[in-house]
Design a protein around this motif. Structure first.
Motif, PDB file in Angstrom:
ATOM      1  N   MET A  95      -3.813  13.620   2.613  1.00  0.00           N
ATOM      2  CA  MET A  95      -5.203  14.038   2.761  1.00  0.00           C
ATOM      3  C   MET A  95      -5.517  14.386   4.225  1.00  0.00           C
ATOM      4  O   MET A  95      -6.267  15.320   4.498  1.00  0.00           O
ATOM      5  N   LEU A  96      -4.937  13.659   5.168  1.00  0.00           N
ATOM      6  CA  LEU A  96      -5.144  13.978   6.583  1.00  0.00           C
ATOM      7  C   LEU A  96      -4.543  15.331   6.929  1.00  0.00           C
ATOM      8  O   LEU A  96      -5.091  16.077   7.750  1.00  0.00           O
ATOM      9  N   MET A  97      -3.417  15.654   6.308  1.00  0.00           N
ATOM     10  CA  MET A  97      -2.789  16.956   6.572  1.00  0.00           C
ATOM     11  C   MET A  97      -3.631  18.110   6.011  1.00  0.00           C
ATOM     12  O   MET A  97      -3.638  19.198   6.570  1.00  0.00           O
ATOM     13  N   ILE A  98      -4.327  17.858   4.923  1.00  0.00           N
ATOM     14  CA  ILE A  98      -5.168  18.897   4.310  1.00  0.00           C
ATOM     15  C   ILE A  98      -6.370  19.099   5.184  1.00  0.00           C
ATOM     16  O   ILE A  98      -6.827  20.116   5.515  1.00  0.00           O
TER      17      ILE A  98
ATOM     18  N   GLY B 198       0.799  -1.229   0.000  1.00  0.00           N
ATOM     19  CA  GLY B 198       0.000   0.000   0.000  1.00  0.00           C
ATOM     20  C   GLY B 198       0.828   1.273   0.000  1.00  0.00           C
ATOM     21  O   GLY B 198       0.384   2.285   0.539  1.00  0.00           O
ATOM     22  N   ASN B 199       2.010   1.240  -0.576  1.00  0.00           N
ATOM     23  CA  ASN B 199       2.894   2.404  -0.507  1.00  0.00           C
ATOM     24  C   ASN B 199       2.223   3.690  -0.981  1.00  0.00           C
ATOM     25  O   ASN B 199       2.264   4.707  -0.293  1.00  0.00           O
ATOM     26  N   GLU B 200       1.623   3.671  -2.149  1.00  0.00           N
ATOM     27  CA  GLU B 200       1.018   4.881  -2.704  1.00  0.00           C
ATOM     28  C   GLU B 200      -0.202   5.315  -1.894  1.00  0.00           C
ATOM     29  O   GLU B 200      -0.361   6.486  -1.571  1.00  0.00           O
ATOM     30  N   SER B 201      -1.065   4.361  -1.546  1.00  0.00           N
ATOM     31  CA  SER B 201      -2.297   4.730  -0.856  1.00  0.00           C
ATOM     32  C   SER B 201      -2.028   5.254   0.552  1.00  0.00           C
ATOM     33  O   SER B 201      -2.725   6.156   1.026  1.00  0.00           O
ATOM     34  N   VAL B 202      -1.009   4.743   1.227  1.00  0.00           N
ATOM     35  CA  VAL B 202      -0.686   5.241   2.566  1.00  0.00           C
ATOM     36  C   VAL B 202      -0.180   6.681   2.475  1.00  0.00           C
ATOM     37  O   VAL B 202      -0.597   7.544   3.251  1.00  0.00           O
ATOM     38  N   ALA B 203       0.689   6.956   1.516  1.00  0.00           N
ATOM     39  CA  ALA B 203       1.195   8.322   1.338  1.00  0.00           C
ATOM     40  C   ALA B 203       0.051   9.276   0.960  1.00  0.00           C
ATOM     41  O   ALA B 203      -0.053  10.393   1.501  1.00  0.00           O
ATOM     42  N   GLU B 204      -0.827   8.854   0.052  1.00  0.00           N
ATOM     43  CA  GLU B 204      -1.953   9.691  -0.342  1.00  0.00           C
ATOM     44  C   GLU B 204      -2.853   9.972   0.860  1.00  0.00           C
ATOM     45  O   GLU B 204      -3.303  11.105   1.061  1.00  0.00           O
ATOM     46  N   HIS B 205      -3.108   8.967   1.673  1.00  0.00           N
ATOM     47  CA  HIS B 205      -3.961   9.133   2.848  1.00  0.00           C
ATOM     48  C   HIS B 205      -3.326  10.116   3.845  1.00  0.00           C
ATOM     49  O   HIS B 205      -4.013  10.985   4.395  1.00  0.00           O
ATOM     50  N   ALA B 206      -2.018  10.004   4.058  1.00  0.00           N
ATOM     51  CA  ALA B 206      -1.322  10.907   4.978  1.00  0.00           C
ATOM     52  C   ALA B 206      -1.447  12.357   4.509  1.00  0.00           C
ATOM     53  O   ALA B 206      -1.716  13.266   5.320  1.00  0.00           O
TER      54      ALA B 206
END
Length: 111
Positions: free
Chosen positions: A108-111, A98-106
């Motif tokens: 989005m949480l910052m936004i 899940g490398n890409e999805s974990v980074a994308e989720h992180a």
């Protein structure tokens, strides 16, 4: 080395990408696997790849050739790890699943 049979039980739940193995193999992709079809989809498989499909003791019992269950998810809660251990079946997570999805989720949480 004889070719290993690999069965992906729920391909439609995974991001579309090429599978790369550095050993002789035959790959069978199942878009989805209903609970009633698990044992049949594992038939002849040396390696099972699952994301959300539960693999229980009864599925392992009807597929004694199974050598490994690779989980494309976090944790093993949908695999009967004790039954796998008793049968000598390795259970592991897929590295980098899940490398890409974990980074994308992180992000989005910052936004």
């Amino acid at each position: 080395m004889p070719a290993l049979n690999i069965a992906v039980l729920d391909q439609d739940t995974l991001i579309s990408q090429d599978y790369r193995f550095d050993f002789p193999h035959r790959l069978t992709l199942h878009a989805a696997t209903a609970p009633a079809d698990i044992a049949a989809h594992l038939q002849g498989a040396d390696i099972a790849v699952t994301n959300k499909v539960s693999i229980r003791a009864e599925h392992m019992a009807t597929n004694p050739q199974l050598k490994m269950i690779a989980v494309a998810a976090t944790g093993y809660d949908h695999v009967d790890v004790q039954a796998a251990k008793e049968r000598g079946i390795a259970v592991c997570n897929i590295r980098g699943y899940g490398n890409e999805s974990v980074a994308e989720h992180a992000f989005m949480l910052m936004i």
